[in-house]
Design an enzyme around this catalytic site. Structure first.
Site, PDB file in Angstrom:
ATOM      1  N   GLU A   1      25.407 -33.420 -60.553  1.00 55.39           N
ATOM      2  CA  GLU A   1      25.281 -32.102 -61.291  1.00 55.39           C
ATOM      3  C   GLU A   1      24.393 -32.319 -62.354  1.00 55.39           C
ATOM      4  OE1 GLU A   1      29.315 -31.052 -62.120  1.00 55.39           O
ATOM      5  OE2 GLU A   1      29.970 -30.738 -60.069  1.00 55.39           O
TER       6      GLU A   1
ATOM      7  N   ASP B   1      27.216 -31.679 -70.162  1.00 59.80           N
ATOM      8  CA  ASP B   1      27.838 -30.663 -69.070  1.00 59.80           C
ATOM      9  C   ASP B   1      29.058 -30.820 -68.968  1.00 59.80           C
ATOM     10  OD1 ASP B   1      28.550 -29.307 -66.707  1.00 59.80           O
ATOM     11  OD2 ASP B   1      27.287 -30.441 -65.349  1.00 59.80           O
TER      12      ASP B   1
END
Ligand code: AMP
Length: 620
Positions: free
Chosen positions: A181, A208
């Site tokens: 990601e 993140d």
């Protein structure tokens, strides 16, 4: 938008709480993040089962409070994990749906669907979310889509990555690649920067913090090269954990105030959890908010308030853990925090002010980059990677090369229970490494190879990925027979282990679904799809029938609308048809299996159409 081959490879951010899909539009040379039928660019990763149909996305989430036992969410937390994992045991206490142990300790989700109990793998539920994202993309592109890049948290283990690929296969997708990601987010950020910035080397730190997972990564961008230097994270830390803390806090408060315990009541917990999640979001903008749930339990209302300071206190240990992880990642990359050019925020939970404050403090007052949309950045980057992997088929794709690292050390169990590392963490992938080992007993006929991932010195403290045995070793004194063990990690971060002596083998991964099981699940997914289609067809027919009854009743009620030329016989016929249609509608509401009868009746209605037309033409 035209039909055709354009954009046939999509990028999917398969999130714990929300998922997002995007596509590279070669015509325009940009990424489109695709909105769903509700107009939202993010779709809840929810699947619900009812007495007559299955719901996915917003529709599933919207009915969660009414049907908590059969509304499944958070399934990403179960992917590739064992039922007996303490993390899962803990989560289960707060989930309103049931999870039991299946074969090989795989968790199975138990739901009631059409009156029957179903046991589903986490991969199956994820495949349903993926198929929803696929449907959203196909509706937007007006063409079939087969290929996808799916993102996973960098800290997803080998088995969690495989489980994600399996989910894609069950959804009928060709999973071109699994990418991390944060790398996807870096692509989005890097492209944004590249369009405005020069070509000098930049050190980018991606932070993140999503719904269920936390990932950080340090990477350098220079020209077309995106090189990940180090990653760190926790596959089980995110917004859901912050919600859980608030839920527990209010469960206690409710117990104190009303002497009622809701901890065993899934419906009440579900409603309180939704209110807590809303309150948490509100606290990112205001310093105090209220939490209200009417008739929370046994007709007792709940109304309370929470300050931002209290919310921060409840979660401070987890916020600090985030910062420790940032520090570990920089240490692994051997980079001083002052050398970082940009700190980029990704993931919904990165909006929490305290998290931002601690991060700014850690980076000595550096401004955090909030220029990319934290909800969409990951799918955006995945779409670019999907376009890149589509090769010559795609035009205008930005020229970039991404190199990844492995997040965890990989090795085998050796004498004394020690973990012998074959590939250290943060090694650039794809990679293949071979290490030689010796027999440790005289005339040893077999060697058992246990493959582990993790950073602990004692092998058993790490995560066992699988085992296999090398047999048929010729009799020889201890230490005189050597065995080459090779570890290969592909671009998806997936490991294959082989050992060379008399026989070679692949890691025997009991946690992964077998090809036979996957085939069975694909068939089941097709059945689900067929049932959904059947349900939709029936719902449309019922709507049409209801509409017809309504119009006929109204017409008969108000005589001026009824054609005076209709004879009494015809009027009688219309009345009796209304009764018949109303009865049929009742039957349809109560029995799910009357589709054919309904379809036949609707055909019959076509033949009565002429009569109704005449009835409606009052001026004739
Ligand atoms: P993601 O997995 O990136 O979609 O992030 C979803 C998580 O972000 C959920 O736990 C949300 O509750 C959380 N979230 C979204 N917006 C906010 C906000 N403004 N403040 C705090 N948390 C948020």
């Amino acid at each position: 938008m035209g039909k055709g081959d354009e954009g046939r490879a999509i990028g999917i951010d398969l999130g714990t709480t929300y998922s997002c899909v995007a596509v590279w539009r070669e015509q325009h040379g940009r990424v489109d993040v695709i909105h769903n039928e509700q107009g939202n660019k993010i779709t809840p990763s929810y699947v619900a089962f009812t007495d007559d149909h299955r719901l996915i996305g917003d529709a599933a989430k919207n009915q969660a409070a009414l049907n908590p036992e059969n509304t499944i969410f958070d399934v990403k937390r179960l992917m590739g994990r064992n039922y007996s994992n303490p993390i899962i045991k803990n989560d289960m206490k707060l989930w309103p749906f049931k999870v039991t142990a299946g074969a090989n300790d795989k968790p199975m989700i138990v739901v009631k669907y059409k009156g029957k109990q179903l046991h589903l793998y986490a991969e199956e539920i994820s495949s349903m979310v993926l198929s929803k994202m696929l449907e959203i993309a196909e509706a937007y592109l007006e063409s079939a889509v087969k290929n996808a890049v799916i993102t996973v948290p960098a800290y997803f283990s080998d088995s969690q990555r495989k489980a994600t690929i399996d989910a894609g296969v069950i959804a009928g997708l060709n999973v071109m690649q699994i990418i991390n990601e944060h790398t996807a987010a870096a692509i989005a950020y890097g492209l944004d920067k590249r369009s405005t910035n020069c070509k000098e080397k930049r050190n980018i730190f991606i932070f993140d913090l999503g719904g269920g997972t936390f990932d950080v990564c340090l990477l350098t961008i220079q020209g077309k090269e995106f090189k990940v230097k180090a990653t760190a994270g926790n596959t089980h830390l995110g917004g859901e954990d912050f919600d859980n803390r608030m839920v527990n806090y209010f469960v206690e408060e409710f117990r104190r105030k009303s002497k009622l315990d809701i901890s065993g009541n899934p419906k009440a917990l579900r409603r309180l959890r939704s209110a807590c999640e809303r309150a948490k979001r509100a606290l990112s903008w205001s310093s105090c908010t209220t939490v209200e749930v009417d008739g929370l339990f046994q007709s007792t209302d709940f109304c309370s308030s929470i300050t931002r300071a209290r919310f921060e206190e409840l979660n401070m240990d987890m916020f600090r853990e985030c910062i420790e992880t940032v520090d570990r990642c920089l240490n692994d990359a051997k980079m001083d925090r002052s050398k970082v050019h940009d700190v980029v925020l990704v993931g919904g939970s990165s909006r929490i002010p305290k998290v931002q404050e601690l991060l700014e403090e850690f980076f000595k007052g550096k401004n955090l980059c909030k220029s990319i949309n934290p909800d969409e950045a990951v799918a955006y980057g995945a779409a670019v990677q999907a376009a890149l992997l589509s090769g010559g088929g795609m035009k205008n794709v930005p020229n970039l090369v991404v190199s990844e690292v492995t997040p965890l050390s990989l090795g085998i169990f050796t004498v004394g229970g020690i973990m012998s590392v074959v590939i250290p963490r943060n090694t650039t992938i794809p990679v293949k490494k071979t290490k030689a080992y010796c027999t440790n007993e005289d005339n040893q006929p077999n060697v058992l190879i246990d493959v582990y991932e993790g950073e602990r010195a004692r092998a058993s403290d790490n995560n066992l990925l699988g085992s296999f045995t090398i047999s048929g070793i010729p009799p020889a004194p201890r230490g005189s027979q050597s065995l080459d063990v090779s570890f290969a990690i592909d671009a998806n971060g997936i490991l294959t282990v082989s050992a060379e002596m008399k026989s070679a083998g692949s890691k025997n991964d009991k946690k992964r679904l077998s090809t036979k099981e996957i085939k069975k699940l694909i068939r089941e997914a097709e059945n689900f799809r067929a049932e959904d289609e059947k349900f939709l067809r029936k719902a449309n027919l019922m709507n049409a029938l209801e509409d017809y009854i309504y119009k006929m009743k109204n017409a008969l009620k108000n005589d001026c609308y009824v054609n005076p030329k209709l004879c009494s016989e015809e009027k009688k016929k219309i009345s009796s048809e209304i009764t018949r249609a109303t009865n049929l509608l009742d039957v349809c509401n109560n029995q799910p299996h009357v589709l054919e009868e309904l379809a036949d009746y609707m055909k019959e209605l076509d033949s009565l159409f002429e009569l109704f037309q005449r009835m409606h033409c009052r001026q004739d």
